[in-house]
Design an enzyme around this catalytic site. Structure first.
Site, short mmCIF file in Angstrom:
data_model
loop_
_atom_site.label_atom_id
_atom_site.label_comp_id
_atom_site.label_asym_id
_atom_site.label_seq_id
_atom_site.Cartn_x
_atom_site.Cartn_y
_atom_site.Cartn_z
N ASP A 1 -54.52 -26.19 -25.46
CA ASP A 1 -53.50 -26.47 -24.64
C ASP A 1 -53.88 -27.20 -23.05
OD1 ASP A 1 -51.44 -25.16 -26.14
OD2 ASP A 1 -52.22 -23.25 -25.61
N ASP B 1 -40.60 -29.71 -23.07
CA ASP B 1 -40.74 -29.23 -21.51
C ASP B 1 -39.73 -29.88 -20.70
OD1 ASP B 1 -42.54 -27.14 -21.99
OD2 ASP B 1 -44.34 -28.15 -21.00
N ARG C 1 -44.52 -37.67 -17.87
CA ARG C 1 -44.32 -36.42 -18.70
C ARG C 1 -45.09 -35.28 -18.07
NH1 ARG C 1 -47.20 -37.53 -24.29
NH2 ARG C 1 -49.01 -36.69 -23.25
N ASP C 2 -44.73 -34.07 -18.33
CA ASP C 2 -45.44 -32.88 -17.93
C ASP C 2 -45.47 -32.81 -16.50
OD1 ASP C 2 -46.49 -30.40 -18.47
OD2 ASP C 2 -48.58 -31.11 -18.47
#
Length: 380
Positions: free
Chosen positions: A346, A168, A120-121
């Site tokens: 964040d 995302d 992820r990310d």
């Protein structure tokens, strides 16, 4: 969250493109807006975090912002399920929504975020997850995350759900394949999201695929590429498998209707999220996909807060955005929602003292309250 912006737009076909002719859209429930006539779920777990913010204002003798915080605590927000250990968050949300439905007599729609893809990310890493493709991550994702996730929702047919699928992820496949981790993760991302779609085909569950935001995929050259990527994944889910639509601006700061057009949006037709939804809609329809959107307005930057769209981390100054509503004045937008729980960082960036992604950042929460959109404080 993270746009490649103008460079990608130029590299992928320039800044002007003709809108395609629409094909028959693939929809989950025709044109019935699942948010219409329902109350968006107020997450008591997030509201409890804001107790710290409320106490901080009380300690300062700031009664106005104390009252504002109280009103924010009564505003709906989505529940994030970001790792296997978070699955009980669904149970807590279901129990709280059932209680609210019983006490108020109003049907609840519960917002959930499904967010645990392997690798992820891939383009930034601030929200990197627990699973890795090289360590049997996809099979674990299917068996240990998606299977129980789906079982919990299947057993709650008395509620309606809006599920945001993997923020995302597909945006990275459109613009960031030059990043080695994103290129390696591409097949896993597609297979994982397709499996999630196939596993959550229930009449009371409405799926919204993450479509990044206008500053990322809203450039004319990126719009058709994004629609094709989304279509690929939905087709991989299998014949007859459907989604309700798409979600934009998750964890970002773009306004739905910009009061001031920022200079860095000059070359884009998607200069706020309403324009982005309108720009993307015909490309989705051309791929046979439903042109329905929800838009995250949990946090919105104040005019002049950013020098470029690429600023995504704890942007300041910002405030809580417009209150969740189905009154969007845009026929392709189902609802404005609060997906990102305001006050959760964040990452360790963007503002001095910011903690790791997801941790509570009360100084930031206080700023969001002070600058909140007036619609949040209207009497119910």
């Amino acid at each position: 969250m993270r746009p490649s912006s103008l460079l990608v737009a130029v590299a992928t076909g320039g800044l002007v493109s003709a809108a395609p002719s629409p094909a028959q859209p693939r929809t989950a429930k025709g044109d019935v807006n699942p948010f219409q006539g329902k109350t968006q779920f107020v997450n008591p777990t997030w509201a409890a975090k804001l107790d710290q913010t409320l106490r901080a204002f009380l300690w300062k003798g700031d009664l106005l912002n104390t009252f504002k915080t109280y009103k924010v605590q009564q505003t709906s927000s989505f529940v994030w399920v970001s790792k296997i250990a978070d699955l009980p968050n669904i149970d807590a949300a279901i129990a709280a929504a059932r209680k609210a439905q019983k006490w108020t007599g109003k049907k609840q729609i519960v917002g959930l975020v499904l967010y645990d893809l392997p690798d992820r990310d891939c383009s930034a890493g601030e929200s990197a997850g627990e699973l890795k493709s090289a360590e049997n991550g996809l099979e674990r994702y299917k068996k240990e995350f998606i299977k129980p996730y789906a079982e919990k929702l299947a057993a709650a047919k008395d509620l309606t759900f809006a599920v945001v699928l993997e923020p995302d992820s597909l945006g990275n496949l459109v613009t960031n394949m030059g990043i080695e981790l994103c290129a390696k993760a591409a097949d896993t991302y597609r297979a994982g999201i397709a499996h999630a779609i196939a596993s959550l085909q229930y009449d009371h569950v409405n799926l919204y695929i993450d479509a990044a935001h206008g500053g990322w995929l809203g450039w004319d050259g990126n719009l058709p590429l994004a629609a094709k990527e989304f279509a690929t994944v939905v087709k991989m889910a299998g014949e007859g498998k459907k989604v309700r639509g798409f979600v934009t601006n998750v964890s970002n700061y773009n306004p739905f209707n910009a009061a001031v057009r920022e200079n860095y949006t000059e070359w884009s037709n998607s200069w706020d999220e309403s324009h982005y939804a309108t720009s993307l809609a015909p490309h989705l329809q051309a791929e046979g996909l439903p042109a329905h959107f929800i838009v995250d307005q949990g946090r919105v930057h104040l005019p002049g807060a950013r020098k470029e769209w690429g600023e995504w981390c704890n942007v300041q100054p910002a405030g809580f955005g417009p209150a969740p509503t189905t009154n969007t004045n845009n026929t392709v937008v189902d609802a404005l929602v609060w997906v990102k729980p305001g006050g959760e960082s964040d990452g360790q960036c963007g503002m001095t003292g910011a903690p790791r992604a997801g941790e509570w950042f009360d100084e930031y929460a206080q700023m969001l309250v002070k600058n909140a959109d007036p619609s949040v404080f209207k009497l119910f």
